[in-house]
Design an enzyme around this catalytic site. Structure first.
Site, mmCIF file in Angstrom:
data_model
loop_
_atom_site.group_PDB
_atom_site.id
_atom_site.type_symbol
_atom_site.label_atom_id
_atom_site.label_comp_id
_atom_site.label_asym_id
_atom_site.label_seq_id
_atom_site.Cartn_x
_atom_site.Cartn_y
_atom_site.Cartn_z
ATOM 1 N N CYS A 120 -11.411 -19.952 -22.275
ATOM 2 C CA CYS A 120 -10.472 -20.895 -21.667
ATOM 3 C C CYS A 120 -11.046 -22.306 -21.473
ATOM 4 O O CYS A 120 -11.176 -23.035 -22.441
ATOM 5 C CB CYS A 120 -9.919 -20.297 -20.381
ATOM 6 S SG CYS A 120 -8.339 -21.043 -19.929
ATOM 7 N N ARG A 174 2.511 -24.439 -17.047
ATOM 8 C CA ARG A 174 1.254 -23.804 -17.439
ATOM 9 C C ARG A 174 1.586 -22.530 -18.213
ATOM 10 O O ARG A 174 2.622 -21.907 -17.983
ATOM 11 C CB ARG A 174 0.434 -23.438 -16.194
ATOM 12 C CG ARG A 174 -0.092 -24.623 -15.423
ATOM 13 C CD ARG A 174 -0.982 -24.172 -14.281
ATOM 14 N NE ARG A 174 -2.246 -23.626 -14.758
ATOM 15 C CZ ARG A 174 -3.283 -24.359 -15.143
ATOM 16 N NH1 ARG A 174 -3.225 -25.674 -15.098
ATOM 17 N NH2 ARG A 174 -4.394 -23.792 -15.572
ATOM 18 N N HIS A 201 -8.865 -14.345 -20.297
ATOM 19 C CA HIS A 201 -9.673 -13.939 -19.147
ATOM 20 C C HIS A 201 -9.407 -12.452 -18.923
ATOM 21 O O HIS A 201 -8.739 -11.806 -19.710
ATOM 22 C CB HIS A 201 -9.208 -14.667 -17.874
ATOM 23 C CG HIS A 201 -9.352 -16.136 -17.879
ATOM 24 N ND1 HIS A 201 -10.533 -16.782 -17.621
ATOM 25 C CD2 HIS A 201 -8.445 -17.116 -18.066
ATOM 26 C CE1 HIS A 201 -10.345 -18.093 -17.639
ATOM 27 N NE2 HIS A 201 -9.085 -18.330 -17.909
HETATM 28 N N1 GLN Z 1 -8.441 -26.237 -16.814
HETATM 29 C C1 GLN Z 1 -8.008 -25.716 -18.078
HETATM 30 C C2 GLN Z 1 -6.503 -25.698 -18.195
HETATM 31 O O1 GLN Z 1 -5.818 -25.614 -17.215
HETATM 32 C C3 GLN Z 1 -8.612 -24.334 -18.296
HETATM 33 C C4 GLN Z 1 -8.172 -23.314 -17.286
HETATM 34 C C5 GLN Z 1 -8.903 -22.005 -17.341
HETATM 35 O O2 GLN Z 1 -10.096 -21.936 -17.661
HETATM 36 N N2 GLN Z 1 -8.206 -20.937 -16.968
HETATM 37 O O3 GLN Z 1 -5.997 -25.759 -19.291
#
Ligand code: GLN
Length: 248
Positions: free
Chosen positions: A96, A130, A196
């Site tokens: 990620c 998101r 993840h």
């Molecule tokens: N900060 C990054 C995003 O929001 C990665 C997030 C994460 O590692 N889950 O895209």
């Protein structure tokens, strides 16, 4: 076959959301169960790296804030060593926020974070929610179809550059950007993914693949002793089921 797996975790105190440090614990436990040594080193802010001293490099996910804080230091103190390691076929796993930093840049609303440029990819914030939820992807490993299951939560959308190959294709979930059905990247032995979970406990077969590649001396993954994986297989099935249930 090498009898010790030497792992370098990049910025583990910062890049470790969603239990990403569980990936290291799983590698360690599976090495121990096979009588393979395991050495874990941390490379934090200001630390330089000897690319020849490790078999596998790892970086987990992080908030935008964490990424901003490590990116410049990573370019200054670790970029050349990591690029050399990647060129030499060393194994790298980036999850990620760590995955996003493998590429050229991560564009936020008011700033651009420069990445390592080890892999040709760009990440941008675009209008839209998101990308959150369970994910299942399909991939081919050593000619064999496999599945990875995990959980994604990212605001950035990643687009691969020309000539780069995704890690897999999305069966359920969003993947790199929610539109091209690609997930992650594989460039030589550099693996980037949004999954993840943590990833490796949900996909022990993949942990073994990375270990076998990392211990290879001539590029061919070593044969690892089979383990009793009743619980690991159940965890994998459960994660695949969660992905199937939330199919989009
Ligand atoms: N900060 C990054 C995003 O929001 C990665 C997030 C994460 O590692 N889950 O895209």
């Amino acid at each position: 076959m090498g009898d010790i797996l030497r792992v370098c975790a990049l910025y583990p105190s910062r890049m470790n959301i969603y239990a990403d440090r569980g990936n290291m614990i799983l590698l360690e436990r599976r090495c121990a169960a096979r009588g393979i040594g395991f050495e874990l080193s941390a490379a934090e802010h200001g630390d330089s790296i000897d690319p020849g001293a490790f078999d596998l490099f790892y970086i987990g996910g992080g908030q935008d804030r964490d990424q901003v804080q490590i990116a410049q230091d990573m370019l200054r103190t670790k970029r050349d060593a990591l690029a050399r390691a990647a060129e030499d076929g060393k194994v790298m796993l980036a999850v990620c926020g760590g995955y996003q930093l493998l590429g050229e840049s991560y564009e936020l609303a008011d700033q651009v974070i420069e990445g390592l440029s080890i892999v040709s990819l760009k990440t941008v914030r675009e209008p839209g929610p998101r990308l959150i939820g369970n994910v299942v992807i399909e991939l081919e490993i050593e000619g064999k179809p496999q599945r990875l299951a995990g959980f994604e939560n990212h605001g950035g959308r990643t687009y691969l550059g020309e000539g780069e190959s995704p890690l897999g294709s999305v069966i359920s979930g969003f993947g790199n950007n929610g539109s091209d059905h690609f997930e992650g990247v594989r460039h030589k032995n550099v693996f980037g993914t949004y999954l993840h979970g943590p990833l490796l406990p949900k996909n022990a077969w993949f942990a073994d693949y990375l270990t076998a590649l990392a211990l290879a001396r001539d590029g061919t993954p070593v044969e690892l002793k089979p383990l009793d994986d009743v619980l690991e297989d159940a965890a994998h099935r459960c994660a695949l089921d969660a992905g199937r249930r939330s199919r989009r």
